[in-house]
Design a protein around this motif. Structure first.
Motif, PDB file in Angstrom:
ATOM      1  N   PHE A 102      95.016 -18.237 -21.913  1.00 32.12           N
ATOM      2  CA  PHE A 102      93.966 -18.943 -21.305  1.00 32.12           C
ATOM      3  C   PHE A 102      92.661 -17.693 -22.690  1.00 32.12           C
ATOM      4  N   ASN A 103      91.770 -19.383 -22.844  1.00 36.31           N
ATOM      5  CA  ASN A 103      90.898 -18.690 -24.160  1.00 36.31           C
ATOM      6  C   ASN A 103      89.176 -18.740 -23.697  1.00 36.31           C
ATOM      7  N   GLY A 104      88.135 -18.221 -23.158  1.00 36.94           N
ATOM      8  CA  GLY A 104      87.354 -18.524 -22.783  1.00 36.94           C
ATOM      9  C   GLY A 104      86.408 -17.117 -23.021  1.00 36.94           C
ATOM     10  N   PRO A 105      84.952 -17.572 -22.299  1.00 39.68           N
ATOM     11  CA  PRO A 105      84.299 -16.697 -22.273  1.00 39.68           C
ATOM     12  C   PRO A 105      84.639 -15.614 -21.038  1.00 39.68           C
ATOM     13  N   PRO A 106      84.080 -14.163 -21.312  1.00 40.30           N
ATOM     14  CA  PRO A 106      84.211 -13.540 -19.906  1.00 40.30           C
ATOM     15  C   PRO A 106      83.145 -13.698 -19.404  1.00 40.30           C
ATOM     16  N   GLY A 107      84.142 -14.152 -17.625  1.00 41.89           N
ATOM     17  CA  GLY A 107      83.537 -13.800 -16.563  1.00 41.89           C
ATOM     18  C   GLY A 107      84.656 -15.853 -16.294  1.00 41.89           C
ATOM     19  N   ALA A 108      84.863 -16.396 -17.138  1.00 39.73           N
ATOM     20  CA  ALA A 108      85.099 -17.517 -16.517  1.00 39.73           C
ATOM     21  C   ALA A 108      86.502 -17.387 -15.561  1.00 39.73           C
ATOM     22  N   GLY A 109      86.861 -16.564 -15.278  1.00 45.56           N
ATOM     23  CA  GLY A 109      88.105 -15.973 -14.480  1.00 45.56           C
ATOM     24  C   GLY A 109      89.881 -16.284 -14.836  1.00 45.56           C
ATOM     25  N   LYS A 110      89.156 -15.919 -16.089  1.00 42.61           N
ATOM     26  CA  LYS A 110      91.212 -16.385 -17.185  1.00 42.61           C
ATOM     27  C   LYS A 110      91.936 -14.794 -16.148  1.00 42.61           C
ATOM     28  N   SER A 111      91.561 -13.621 -15.718  1.00 43.96           N
ATOM     29  CA  SER A 111      92.396 -12.666 -15.437  1.00 43.96           C
ATOM     30  C   SER A 111      92.887 -13.556 -14.312  1.00 43.96           C
ATOM     31  N   MET A 112      91.952 -13.698 -13.329  1.00 44.44           N
ATOM     32  CA  MET A 112      92.568 -13.783 -11.887  1.00 44.44           C
ATOM     33  C   MET A 112      92.926 -15.457 -11.855  1.00 44.44           C
ATOM     34  N   LEU A 113      92.475 -16.031 -12.912  1.00 43.47           N
ATOM     35  CA  LEU A 113      94.325 -17.728 -12.162  1.00 43.47           C
ATOM     36  C   LEU A 113      95.436 -16.704 -13.006  1.00 43.47           C
ATOM     37  N   ALA A 114      95.871 -15.934 -14.239  1.00 43.07           N
ATOM     38  CA  ALA A 114      96.835 -15.363 -14.260  1.00 43.07           C
ATOM     39  C   ALA A 114      97.571 -14.652 -12.955  1.00 43.07           C
ATOM     40  N   ALA A 115      96.468 -14.354 -12.508  1.00 41.57           N
ATOM     41  CA  ALA A 115      97.371 -13.237 -11.150  1.00 41.57           C
ATOM     42  C   ALA A 115      98.078 -13.759 -10.168  1.00 41.57           C
ATOM     43  N   ARG A 116      96.913 -14.741 -10.194  1.00 39.95           N
ATOM     44  CA  ARG A 116      98.122 -16.212  -9.195  1.00 39.95           C
ATOM     45  C   ARG A 116      98.683 -17.256  -9.340  1.00 39.95           C
ATOM     46  N   LEU A 117      99.417 -17.148 -10.580  1.00 40.98           N
ATOM     47  CA  LEU A 117     101.078 -17.440 -10.612  1.00 40.98           C
ATOM     48  C   LEU A 117     102.140 -17.472  -9.991  1.00 40.98           C
ATOM     49  N   PRO A 118     102.126 -15.936 -10.047  1.00 41.38           N
ATOM     50  CA  PRO A 118     103.297 -16.243  -9.310  1.00 41.38           C
ATOM     51  C   PRO A 118     102.959 -16.412  -7.512  1.00 41.38           C
ATOM     52  N   SER A 119     101.939 -16.667  -7.125  1.00 38.34           N
ATOM     53  CA  SER A 119     101.661 -17.062  -6.113  1.00 38.34           C
ATOM     54  C   SER A 119     102.425 -18.896  -5.860  1.00 38.34           C
ATOM     55  N   ILE A 120     102.121 -19.181  -7.287  1.00 38.73           N
ATOM     56  CA  ILE A 120     102.837 -21.339  -7.032  1.00 38.73           C
ATOM     57  C   ILE A 120     104.499 -20.968  -7.390  1.00 38.73           C
ATOM     58  N   LEU A 121     105.013 -19.637  -8.151  1.00 38.42           N
ATOM     59  CA  LEU A 121     106.243 -19.777  -8.259  1.00 38.42           C
ATOM     60  C   LEU A 121     107.296 -19.733  -7.731  1.00 38.42           C
ATOM     61  N   PRO A 122     108.269 -20.411  -7.103  1.00 39.56           N
ATOM     62  CA  PRO A 122     108.716 -19.966  -6.507  1.00 39.56           C
ATOM     63  C   PRO A 122     109.980 -19.173  -6.434  1.00 39.56           C
ATOM     64  N   PRO A 123     110.721 -18.433  -5.407  1.00 41.90           N
ATOM     65  CA  PRO A 123     111.045 -17.573  -4.947  1.00 41.90           C
ATOM     66  C   PRO A 123     112.249 -17.512  -6.002  1.00 41.90           C
ATOM     67  N   LEU A 124     113.340 -16.568  -6.110  1.00 38.07           N
ATOM     68  CA  LEU A 124     114.143 -16.186  -7.157  1.00 38.07           C
ATOM     69  C   LEU A 124     115.653 -16.897  -6.377  1.00 38.07           C
ATOM     70  N   ASP A 125     116.649 -17.610  -7.232  1.00 39.23           N
ATOM     71  CA  ASP A 125     117.993 -17.948  -6.368  1.00 39.23           C
ATOM     72  C   ASP A 125     118.734 -16.805  -6.514  1.00 39.23           C
ATOM     73  N   PRO A 126     120.565 -17.289  -5.872  1.00 40.98           N
ATOM     74  CA  PRO A 126     120.509 -16.289  -5.974  1.00 40.98           C
ATOM     75  C   PRO A 126     121.477 -15.394  -7.178  1.00 40.98           C
ATOM     76  N   ARG A 127     121.509 -16.287  -8.168  1.00 35.43           N
ATOM     77  CA  ARG A 127     121.690 -15.725  -9.605  1.00 35.43           C
ATOM     78  C   ARG A 127     120.791 -14.752 -10.524  1.00 35.43           C
ATOM     79  N   GLU A 128     119.440 -15.813 -10.676  1.00 37.40           N
ATOM     80  CA  GLU A 128     118.858 -14.747 -11.173  1.00 37.40           C
ATOM     81  C   GLU A 128     117.870 -13.595 -10.224  1.00 37.40           C
ATOM     82  N   LEU A 129     117.319 -13.922  -8.987  1.00 34.58           N
ATOM     83  CA  LEU A 129     117.815 -12.207  -8.246  1.00 34.58           C
ATOM     84  C   LEU A 129     119.097 -11.499  -8.257  1.00 34.58           C
ATOM     85  N   LEU A 130     119.909 -11.476  -8.754  1.00 36.56           N
ATOM     86  CA  LEU A 130     121.024 -10.222  -8.734  1.00 36.56           C
ATOM     87  C   LEU A 130     120.400  -9.907  -9.939  1.00 36.56           C
TER      88      LEU A 130
END
Lengths: 91, 441
Positions: B215-243
């Motif tokens: 994310f490349n942009g001026p301060p206050g554009a929401g770059k850190s906020m956006l990045a922090a919200r990536l885990p909420s749209i990632l799928p949960p770990l499958d069993p092998r990854e979980l291990l």
């Protein structure tokens, strides 16, 4: 291949096969590879993102518009810089 | 007569078999530990002695020798206390020896005889199960060990006395139950962000395909906020990854109360992180942030503030998906397949990419005037540069000056160049030459 392989971690040969674009797409990526001076790795990177875009649209085949969007993400200024002649360094 | 107890030594997330051998022989009173113990292991003599006295036993007034085999493997960590204590108890007859032979033991002792938690119980449990042994581990890590195999014999005592009573039959312990971590509150949600549809689309693409993102942009554009919200749209770990993720967290001592979680890890190191903190190493060859982010997201905020060497050290794990930490005696490999998300400002004032603007302060100079504006929305004019490859986390704005802004920066202003981004084509970055300090006559 392990079940948790994503498009980004897919081996290059496999992504070439999986993301083989149609005729228009191939023409676009070839043209872009020359104009933007894409390296082989850059080419594969673009294919990976285009494959993800096609997957998000639910399409089997990667089309020209997916490749176009993938290329547009490729550093808006980096791409432009590559295409433009450099000004003299005495700025 | 030698009493043997099985334990483990950790190499990365693998647990290697180590044999604790104790011999009590007549001779000058001594208690020695041999087998290349490090300081923590050598200090275990004092803890074992105190714990045994607190439990009502006493070390015999003889020569006690403890050997940690194989003798040429350096032993690190504090988990050797409990196996040494149990082997000594077996040698003096306080525990039945045949009971000890079917268990792998690890744990740290407190001076009052209670058993303290240690890191790495899950890989140890898996290794013990592979060797056909049960596991004796501290009570706090019992739920972690119970995950290794459903039918494995796991004992998780709170103190030496409880374990001795279990073997005597007077206070039999129940098997600990595997635990799942309760989800720690709600995750930050994408609906908190107003507008920024282009950025949200890039986030979706990155989540769907596992691509890296800048994310490349001026301060206050929401770059850190956006990045922090990536885990909420990632799928949960499958069993092998979980291990794998759980084993790494276990070795790093991050499994709280031994409970596993199927949320993808999200690591956000500060830009002052050293190379050892990021990649791994240091004492006990601990996993670094890249390994702790395995299967998840590593978010580098203020990317240009990271030192170039640290950023370059990310190349190998991003390319190969694992990081190899080389020590003098052995090499340790941790898995490190992560997704890199980074945020940066294009220049010091943050307005470099805005069309029609001249930046006079910055590290990077502005893009040429006729670059298409990145967004129709006036309030956000940063551009999102989604990098598609593991090898080029940075795509910098071009470092060419505008034709109009041919002024030099005022003398005495400090300028720092951004470290060369890995994977950039070999074009020189046209920053102005560094100002030399003027020597007083």
């Amino acid at each position: 291949m392990p079940a948790s392989t994503t498009n980004a971690t897919c081996p290059a040969s496999l992504i070439e096969e999986a993301a083989a674009p149609d005729a228009e797409g191939t023409a676009l990526i070839r043209h872009a590879a020359e104009t933007m001076r894409l390296s082989a790795r850059g080419f594969h990177r673009t294919l990976r993102v285009a494959r993800t875009l096609a997957d998000l649209d639910g399409e089997e085949r990667v089309r020209r518009l997916h490749l176009a969007e993938a290329l547009s993400y490729r550093g808006r200024t980096e791409g432009v810089a590559a295409a433009r002649p450099m000004p003299s360094p005495t700025a | 007569m030698v009493t043997r107890v099985a334990t483990v030594a950790f190499e990365g997330i693998e647990a290697r078999a180590v044999d604790v051998q104790v011999q009590i022989a007549p001779g000058a009173v001594a208690f020695t530990v041999v087998g290349l113990p490090d300081k923590a292991v050598a200090e275990s003599r004092e803890r074992v002695r105190a714990a045994l006295i607190a439990s009502g036993l006493a070390l015999p007034a003889k020569r006690i020798t403890v050997n940690l085999a194989p003798a040429d493997l350096p032993k690190e960590g504090s988990h050797y206390d409990l196996p040494i204590a149990l082997a000594v108890m077996g040698a003096i007859g306080a525990l039945p020896e045949d009971a000890l032979s079917s268990y792998c033991v690890l744990g740290e002792l407190a001076l009052d005889g209670s058993i303290t938690a240690v890191a790495g119980v899950l890989p140890a449990a898996m290794a013990a199960n592979g060797r056909g042994l049960g596991l004796i581990c501290p009570a706090a890590t019992g739920p972690e060990a119970a995950w290794a195999a459903g039918d494995m014999d796991v004992l998780a005592p709170r103190s030496l006395i409880q374990l001795a009573n279990h073997f005597k039959g007077s206070q039999v312990m129940a098997r600990p139950r595997p635990a799942i971590a309760a989800p720690a509150g709600t995750m930050p949600d994408l609906r908190d962000i107003k507008g920024q549809e282009g950025a949200k689309r890039a986030l979706e693409i990155a989540a769907a395909g596992g691509h890296n993102l800048l994310f490349n942009g001026p301060p206050g554009a929401g770059k850190s906020m956006l990045a922090a919200r990536l885990p909420s749209i990632l799928p949960p770990l499958d069993p092998r990854e979980l291990l794998e993720v759980s084993m790494i967290q276990s070795v790093a001592g991050q499994l709280k109360d031994g409970a596993l979680s199927n949320r993808r890890p999200f690591r956000q190191p500060h830009h002052s992180a050293s190379m050892a903190a990021l990649v791994g190493g240091g004492l006990n060859a601990r996993p670094g942030e890249v390994s702790l982010a395995h299967g998840g997201v590593l978010f580098l905020d203020e990317l240009p503030e990271f030192t170039p060497q640290v950023l370059d050290s990310l190349r190998q794990p991003m390319e190969t998906g694992e990081v190899m930490i080389a020590r003098a005696n052995h090499r340790v490999t941790y898995p490190a397949r992560f997704q890199l998300v980074a945020a940066m400002n294009p220049c010091r004032c943050g307005m470099a990419l805005e069309p029609g603007y001249t930046c006079r302060r910055g590290r990077t100079s502005v893009a040429p005037r006729n670059t298409a504006p990145a967004s129709p929305d006036r309030s956000w004019t940063g551009s999102i540069c989604a990098s598609k490859s593991p090898r080029s986390p940075l795509s910098t704005s071009s470092c060419r000056r505008r034709r109009k802004a041919r002024r030099r920066p005022p003398p005495g202003s400090r300028r720092r160049g951004i470290g060369r981004a890995p994977g950039l084509p070999a074009r020189p970055c046209r920053l102005p030459p560094p100002m030399r300090p003027v020597r007083p006559p």
